[in-house]
Write a protein that holds these residues in place. Structure first.
Motif, short mmCIF file in Angstrom:
data_model
loop_
_atom_site.label_atom_id
_atom_site.label_comp_id
_atom_site.label_asym_id
_atom_site.label_seq_id
_atom_site.Cartn_x
_atom_site.Cartn_y
_atom_site.Cartn_z
N ALA A 14 -12.39 18.03 4.33
CA ALA A 14 -11.60 18.26 3.12
C ALA A 14 -11.16 19.72 3.02
O ALA A 14 -10.05 20.01 2.57
N MET A 15 -12.01 20.63 3.46
CA MET A 15 -11.67 22.05 3.40
C MET A 15 -10.44 22.39 4.23
O MET A 15 -9.78 23.39 3.97
N VAL A 16 -10.15 21.59 5.24
CA VAL A 16 -8.97 21.85 6.07
C VAL A 16 -7.89 20.79 5.86
O VAL A 16 -7.01 20.60 6.68
N GLY A 17 -7.98 20.09 4.73
CA GLY A 17 -6.94 19.15 4.34
C GLY A 17 -6.96 17.83 5.07
O GLY A 17 -5.96 17.10 5.07
N ALA A 19 -9.42 15.37 4.55
CA ALA A 19 -10.16 14.37 3.77
C ALA A 19 -9.93 14.66 2.30
O ALA A 19 -9.55 15.78 1.92
N SER A 20 -10.16 13.67 1.48
CA SER A 20 -9.98 13.83 0.04
C SER A 20 -11.30 14.21 -0.63
O SER A 20 -12.38 14.07 -0.05
N VAL A 21 -11.20 14.63 -1.86
CA VAL A 21 -12.38 14.91 -2.65
C VAL A 21 -13.21 13.64 -2.80
O VAL A 21 -14.45 13.67 -2.73
N GLU A 22 -12.54 12.52 -2.99
CA GLU A 22 -13.26 11.25 -3.13
C GLU A 22 -14.01 10.89 -1.85
O GLU A 22 -15.09 10.30 -1.92
N TRP A 76 -11.41 22.31 -1.42
CA TRP A 76 -10.98 20.93 -1.25
C TRP A 76 -9.61 20.75 -1.90
O TRP A 76 -9.20 21.55 -2.74
N PRO A 77 -8.91 19.67 -1.54
CA PRO A 77 -7.63 19.40 -2.21
C PRO A 77 -7.78 19.41 -3.73
O PRO A 77 -8.81 19.04 -4.27
N ASP A 78 -6.76 19.87 -4.40
CA ASP A 78 -6.69 20.02 -5.86
C ASP A 78 -7.41 21.26 -6.38
O ASP A 78 -7.51 21.44 -7.59
N ALA A 79 -7.89 22.11 -5.50
CA ALA A 79 -8.57 23.32 -5.96
C ALA A 79 -7.62 24.26 -6.68
O ALA A 79 -8.03 25.00 -7.56
N CYS A 80 -6.36 24.21 -6.32
CA CYS A 80 -5.38 25.09 -6.96
C CYS A 80 -5.40 24.86 -8.47
O CYS A 80 -5.36 25.80 -9.26
#
Length: 164
Positions: A14-17, A19-22, A76-80
């Motif tokens: 997830a950290m490198v895009g 995988a998802s948070v889920e 992870w994704p959506d961290a922004c």
């Protein structure tokens, strides 16, 4: 267990895009045999554990009057959304470099090089701060590194590097 979350396979992806948070939370649930309610409570505790030190942020706001500040995060994704809306850190930084957007994660030297390139600064003029010692690998890239252990220590270390 928080470190186990960051180090699990899906979290690394997830950290490198990739995988998802889920995906991360599914792996945690399976690994630890958590029921849905237990996972929900654990996730709430984990996500609620983030803390932004207001005094340190004030110090960085003073630093920012004369220096550039970048937020470089294994995220992870959506961290922004989290950095911008929840913590307010996006307002502090001149730029945010988030691992999931770049496909690179700390301590990959290419991520530190990317930060230097975007800041348009030589590595030797950059101070990198992290609370996780392995991520202060920026020093190996020619940057200065500060391991954040306490607010007082981090401020003193930064003052020594920036103003002496």
């Amino acid at each position: 267990m928080p470190l186990a979350i960051w180090l699990c396979e899906s979290s690394q992806r997830a950290m490198v895009g990739q995988a998802s948070v889920e995906d991360v939370w599914r792996e945690i649930q399976q690994t630890y045999g958590l029921m849905d309610a237990e996972l929900s409570a654990f996730r709430d505790d984990f996500e609620g554990g983030d803390y932004v030190d207001g005094v340190f942020v004030q110090f960085l706001q003073q630093v920012r009057q004369a220096r550039k500040i970048a937020l470089l995060s294994n995220a992870w994704p959506d961290a922004c959304h989290s950095f911008g809306n929840t913590s307010g850190l996006a307002k502090l930084a001149d730029m945010m470099i988030l691992s999931y957007e770049e496909g690179l994660a700390k301590p990959d030297p290419r991520l530190y090089a990317l930060a230097a390139e975007r800041l348009q600064l030589p590595h030797a003029s950059i101070v990198f701060i992290d609370d996780y010692l392995p991520h202060v690998a920026a020093q190996a890239c020619g940057m200065h590194g500060v391991v954040f252990e306490t607010r007082e220590q981090a401020i003193a270390d930064l003052q020594a590097l920036l103003y002496s």
